[in-house]
Design a protein around this motif. Structure first.
Motif, PDB file in Angstrom:
ATOM      1  N   TYR A  32     -40.908   6.274 -38.838  1.00  0.00           N
ATOM      2  CA  TYR A  32     -41.479   6.569 -37.524  1.00  0.00           C
ATOM      3  C   TYR A  32     -40.405   6.199 -36.500  1.00  0.00           C
ATOM      4  O   TYR A  32     -40.033   5.029 -36.384  1.00  0.00           O
ATOM      5  CB  TYR A  32     -42.735   5.738 -37.256  1.00  0.00           C
ATOM      6  N   THR A  33     -39.926   7.164 -35.745  1.00  0.00           N
ATOM      7  CA  THR A  33     -38.809   6.898 -34.831  1.00  0.00           C
ATOM      8  C   THR A  33     -39.033   7.585 -33.496  1.00  0.00           C
ATOM      9  O   THR A  33     -39.404   8.757 -33.452  1.00  0.00           O
ATOM     10  CB  THR A  33     -37.479   7.390 -35.427  1.00  0.00           C
ATOM     11  N   TRP A  34     -38.807   6.815 -32.410  1.00  0.00           N
ATOM     12  CA  TRP A  34     -38.738   7.395 -31.070  1.00  0.00           C
ATOM     13  C   TRP A  34     -37.318   7.203 -30.560  1.00  0.00           C
ATOM     14  O   TRP A  34     -36.843   6.081 -30.399  1.00  0.00           O
ATOM     15  CB  TRP A  34     -39.731   6.728 -30.122  1.00  0.00           C
ATOM     16  N   THR A  80     -37.754  -2.055 -27.195  1.00  0.00           N
ATOM     17  CA  THR A  80     -37.274  -1.419 -28.423  1.00  0.00           C
ATOM     18  C   THR A  80     -38.446  -0.778 -29.157  1.00  0.00           C
ATOM     19  O   THR A  80     -39.389  -1.474 -29.538  1.00  0.00           O
ATOM     20  CB  THR A  80     -36.602  -2.454 -29.333  1.00  0.00           C
ATOM     21  N   PRO A  81     -38.406   0.540 -29.403  1.00  0.00           N
ATOM     22  CA  PRO A  81     -39.540   1.212 -30.066  1.00  0.00           C
ATOM     23  C   PRO A  81     -39.497   1.033 -31.580  1.00  0.00           C
ATOM     24  O   PRO A  81     -39.105   1.927 -32.324  1.00  0.00           O
ATOM     25  CB  PRO A  81     -39.350   2.678 -29.660  1.00  0.00           C
ATOM     26  N   ILE A  82     -39.875  -0.141 -32.040  1.00  0.00           N
ATOM     27  CA  ILE A  82     -39.890  -0.435 -33.469  1.00  0.00           C
ATOM     28  C   ILE A  82     -41.307  -0.799 -33.890  1.00  0.00           C
ATOM     29  O   ILE A  82     -42.125  -1.232 -33.075  1.00  0.00           O
ATOM     30  CB  ILE A  82     -38.923  -1.576 -33.837  1.00  0.00           C
ATOM     31  N   MET A  83     -41.587  -0.628 -35.185  1.00  0.00           N
ATOM     32  CA  MET A  83     -42.902  -0.961 -35.732  1.00  0.00           C
ATOM     33  C   MET A  83     -42.756  -2.195 -36.614  1.00  0.00           C
ATOM     34  O   MET A  83     -42.410  -2.102 -37.781  1.00  0.00           O
ATOM     35  CB  MET A  83     -43.471   0.219 -36.519  1.00  0.00           C
ATOM     36  N   TRP A  99     -46.997  12.089 -35.452  1.00  0.00           N
ATOM     37  CA  TRP A  99     -47.802  10.995 -36.001  1.00  0.00           C
ATOM     38  C   TRP A  99     -47.435  10.619 -37.439  1.00  0.00           C
ATOM     39  O   TRP A  99     -47.948   9.630 -37.947  1.00  0.00           O
ATOM     40  CB  TRP A  99     -49.288  11.366 -35.950  1.00  0.00           C
ATOM     41  N   GLY A 100     -46.587  11.392 -38.086  1.00  0.00           N
ATOM     42  CA  GLY A 100     -46.223  11.094 -39.462  1.00  0.00           C
ATOM     43  C   GLY A 100     -44.789  10.630 -39.595  1.00  0.00           C
ATOM     44  O   GLY A 100     -43.986  10.718 -38.660  1.00  0.00           O
ATOM     45  N   LYS A 101     -44.462  10.136 -40.778  1.00  0.00           N
ATOM     46  CA  LYS A 101     -43.084   9.756 -41.057  1.00  0.00           C
ATOM     47  C   LYS A 101     -42.231  11.004 -41.237  1.00  0.00           C
ATOM     48  O   LYS A 101     -42.665  11.970 -41.861  1.00  0.00           O
ATOM     49  CB  LYS A 101     -43.010   8.892 -42.312  1.00  0.00           C
ATOM     50  N   VAL A 102     -41.029  10.962 -40.704  1.00  0.00           N
ATOM     51  CA  VAL A 102     -40.100  12.082 -40.792  1.00  0.00           C
ATOM     52  C   VAL A 102     -38.768  11.552 -41.316  1.00  0.00           C
ATOM     53  O   VAL A 102     -38.293  10.497 -40.885  1.00  0.00           O
ATOM     54  CB  VAL A 102     -39.898  12.766 -39.422  1.00  0.00           C
TER      55      VAL A 102
END
Length: 755
Positions: free
Chosen positions: A427-429, A688-691, A414-417
């Motif tokens: 945030y990346t999948w 595309t898993p982008i925010m 759930w956090g930025k890595v």
């Protein structure tokens, strides 16, 4: 003659056998229905609970700690050769391997410590030792005469009589006579090898040298020819660690205090000092400096118990600098550190014999256990990270390690890595890739964001159209027309969503891209055109207006809407040329027009999803809303009109408040449909898993991600369980939304139920 008063009223007998049987049958039916309804309702609740518990059962192992269990303990194999410089084992954790102080390379049985093979060092006692990497199984020895011998472990597996037999051996890829690297005795050594070149770096008492052997294939003999180049580098006093980068571009030299010099060795004719970095805080001393899997991250362990991670990050001038990323803290001083061979994990060993196992990216500690009561010196992972070898003053110990999911933590989900190769935390999948050094990225934030984004744009289109259409159909439209319109709209719900997704992705998305100006103009022209036509119609002579029966006027809007839509599409090139320099996508992408950095455009985007999914959701919201409005008692509307209220006042102040529980339920059911939709978002968003809340960018939703990746995931893997966690998140989200919706609906029903 008898009068009516004298006539006896016939008596009704309610206790006849037939009526008694009828009452018994009816009572039986009532009880059966009650029991059946109770069983059915309880079964639904039980099924939902079982689904919830099953999802939790699959997810729970992600957050359970690892375990370590001792399997063997024995004296050091070939103890007369001295302490170990290096420890490891082969794939099956049957055969162990250690490099002794005198240079001997010893294979032994992990189960009991018996020596299988002792390979003497062909050049004698080494002055320095270095490991290329755990995965390559290549190592190097330096000697007092300045030579360096490169050796490699090799294992051959055969199955005589159906029984596995592993035969170990040592090979020398660059010859058993060694490579003359320097004219002094090296005290520190580093080696890096690939298909194109071999680079060796050595540091002696007062000198430092780098030698590179470029590999060229002779096209006639197909033999590899080596071309040597060498260079001296500035000497660093008190050198404790020497490391060549994975791409052989940089050389890192760190002293005992953690002050590191970075040299650019791409061109050995011009070696330059690139950066000076202080790796350690305070007065601690450097214990170990090693690469993680992939040779991108440098892990630095110091005597205070701190292990920090560093990797190259580009600055605003596109220049790479070794940058501090994160750290973990061990309670006391460290004596050794070991890297996992196939994951971004590592283990630390302190002076009390406590072993801690961490994952570098998630900073998660999965093991912290004391495994030795004596002076511990060294630890090493088995290739599959399912075993751990530890050497102390008593000998060698082998531990079985159960550590299935170290890369997963709440912060990584759930956090930025900050991942290797990225310029900042994100945030990346990204669950898979083609290379072996890939690190899975399991952030659910882009998927949750995409789910909400898709539902938002779908509801933005569907709710106004469905509710306004339902209001007009139920309250203002003529009854004969309503009986035709309502079934047609409800029939839209039977259209498979895969067909809608197919049409949206392959037809509507390219059409929208080519006619983007038309899409913008329709949003302005269509409402204005409809209002203008309505105004003109209201000013028509009564004789013309009376030609259309009351409640049938919406049919007149069909040709108007079609004509306006066709006109916008036909004028799209003209509008784009006149107002957007002939390229509306380029205009949107220019910085400063709307946003600071412009708006990017992807063909399959949120607008496409809004139209396609909105089209799928409209029938659900329309049907429930229309029924709720039409079910408002006529006495309420008639009473309001009789008191002098207009139709519009009656609608807004009587009908809508009374029907509000049903309308709210319709919106929530439509939202649930939008949140759980799979095929439309899968085929029409680019997946595309982008925010990015940009309406012209795509997304990936939780449901679409499950549809895509569940068939590909390995059962029991971290990826598999993360997908179950995504399903659980979707379940919880739906449950929370439905609970809030029911609470609000009951409140509205209580508030307006007295009308």
């Amino acid at each position: 003659m008898s009068t009516k008063a004298d006539q006896k009223v016939p008596e009704l007998d309610f206790d006849t056998p037939a009526l008694k049987r009828h009452r018994k049958v009816r009572a039986l039916k009532d009880r059966s229905a009650s029991v059946g309804i109770a069983i059915g309702g309880s079964s639904v609740i039980l099924a939902v609970l079982l689904i919830c518990f099953y999802l939790m059962y699959e997810v729970a192992p992600l957050f359970s700690g690892a375990s370590i269990e001792q399997k063997g303990s024995y004296s050091l194999p070939a103890e007369e050769s001295g302490k170990s410089l290096y420890l490891t084992s082969e794939e099956q954790t049957e055969i162990g391997f250690r490099v002794a102080e005198n240079g001997d390379m010893i294979y032994f049985n992990i189960a009991d410590g018996s020596v299988i093979k002792n390979v003497g060092n062909p050049l004698g006692q080494p002055t320095a030792f270095a490991l290329e990497s755990d995965t390559s199984r290549m190592m190097a020895f330096a000697y007092a005469d300045g030579r360096v011998l490169v050796a490699k472990q090799n294992y051959k597996t055969t199955y005589p009589d159906g029984v596995r037999l592993i035969t170990p051996s040592i090979e020398y890829p660059y010859g058993a006579e060694g490579i003359q690297v320097a004219d002094f005795a090296p005290r520190q050594l580093s080696v890096r090898d690939n298909d194109e070149r071999l680079t060796l770096a050595v540091i002696g008492d007062q000198q430092a040298q780098v030698v590179r052997l470029n590999k060229d294939v002779n096209f006639i003999t197909e033999e590899v020819e080596l071309t040597e180049t060498r260079a001296e580098i500035p000497f660093v006093e008190g050198t404790r660690a020497l490391l060549i980068s994975g791409d052989q571009r940089y050389l890192y030299v760190a002293d005992v205090n953690g002050e590191m010099s970075e040299f650019d060795i791409r061109d050995l004719a011009d070696v330059t000092t690139k950066d000076q970095i202080d790796l350690i805080k305070g007065d601690a001393q450097l214990v170990s400096m090693r690469y993680l899997l992939g040779q991108s991250s440098v892990m630095v362990a110091d005597s205070s118990g701190r292990v920090s991670q560093w990797f190259n990050v580009r600055d605003e001038n596109n220049v790479e600098h070794l940058t501090y990323i994160r750290d973990v803290q061990h309670p006391t001083g460290l004596v050794d550190m070991a890297m996992e061979h196939r994951r971004k994990g590592f283990a630390t060993l302190d002076d009390r014999g406590i072993v801690s196992i961490f994952n570098a990216t998630s900073s998660r500690q999965v093991v912290d256990e004391r495994v030795s009561d004596d002076t511990a010196r060294m630890i090493s992972f088995a290739p599959r990270a399912n075993g751990l070898l530890l050497e102390d003053s008593k000998g060698l110990h082998f531990f079985a390690v159960d550590n299935e999911h170290p890369e997963v933590s709440w912060s990584s989900i759930w956090g930025k890595v900050w991942y290797e190769g990225y310029q900042e935390p994100t945030y990346t999948w990204q669950s898979s890739a083609a290379n072996n050094d890939f690190e899975p990225k399991y952030s659910l934030m882009p998927l949750a964001f995409g789910t909400i984004k898709a539902a938002f744009y779908a509801m933005l289109m569907a709710v106004p159209l469905a509710i306004c259409g339902a209001i007009y159909t139920a309250y203002f439209m003529a009854a004969p027309l309503r009986r035709k319109i309502k079934p047609v709209i409800e029939l839209m719900e039977a259209l498979p969503t895969v067909i809608l997704g197919f049409l949206a992705g392959l037809f509507f998305a390219p059409f929208l891209e080519e006619n983007l100006a038309a899409a913008f103009s329709i949003l302005i022209v269509l409402p204005v055109g409809v209002l203008l036509f309505s105004f003109i119609w209201s000013r028509m002579p009564a004789g013309i207006r009376w030609m259309v029966p009351e409640g049938w006027q919406p049919l007149l809007l069909i040709p108007v809407i079609v004509l306006l839509g066709w006109g916008c599409v036909a004028m799209s090139p003209v509008i784009e040329l006149s107002f957007f320099d002939g390229n509306i996508r380029g205009w949107l992408g220019e910085p400063g027009i709307i946003f600071e950095h412009g708006i990017t455009f992807d063909q399959r985007n949120s607008m496409v999803v809004g139209f396609a999914m909105g089209f799928a959701v409209i029938p659900t919201i329309f049907s429930i809303t229309e029924d709720a409005i039409f079910s408002v008692p006529k006495a309420l509307t008639q009473g309001s009109l009789a008191l002098g209220a207009t139709y519009w006042q009656t609608m807004t102040r009587v009908v809508l408040p009374t029907a509000s529980p049903g309308i709210f339920s319709a919106i929530m059911i439509g939202m649930g449909r939008a949140v759980g939709e799979t095929m439309i978002v899968l085929m029409a968003t680019g997946n595309t898993p982008i925010m990015d809340f940009n309406i012209f960018e795509g997304m990936r939703t939780l449901a679409a991600n499950l549809a895509v990746e569940v068939p590909e995931s390995e059962v029991g893997s971290s990826h598999y369980r993360i997908l179950f966690l995504a399903a659980f998140v979707l379940f919880v989200f739906t449950f929370v939304v439905n609970t809030i919706a029911e609470t609000v609906r009951q409140h509205l029903r209580k508030k307006y139920g007295s009308l």
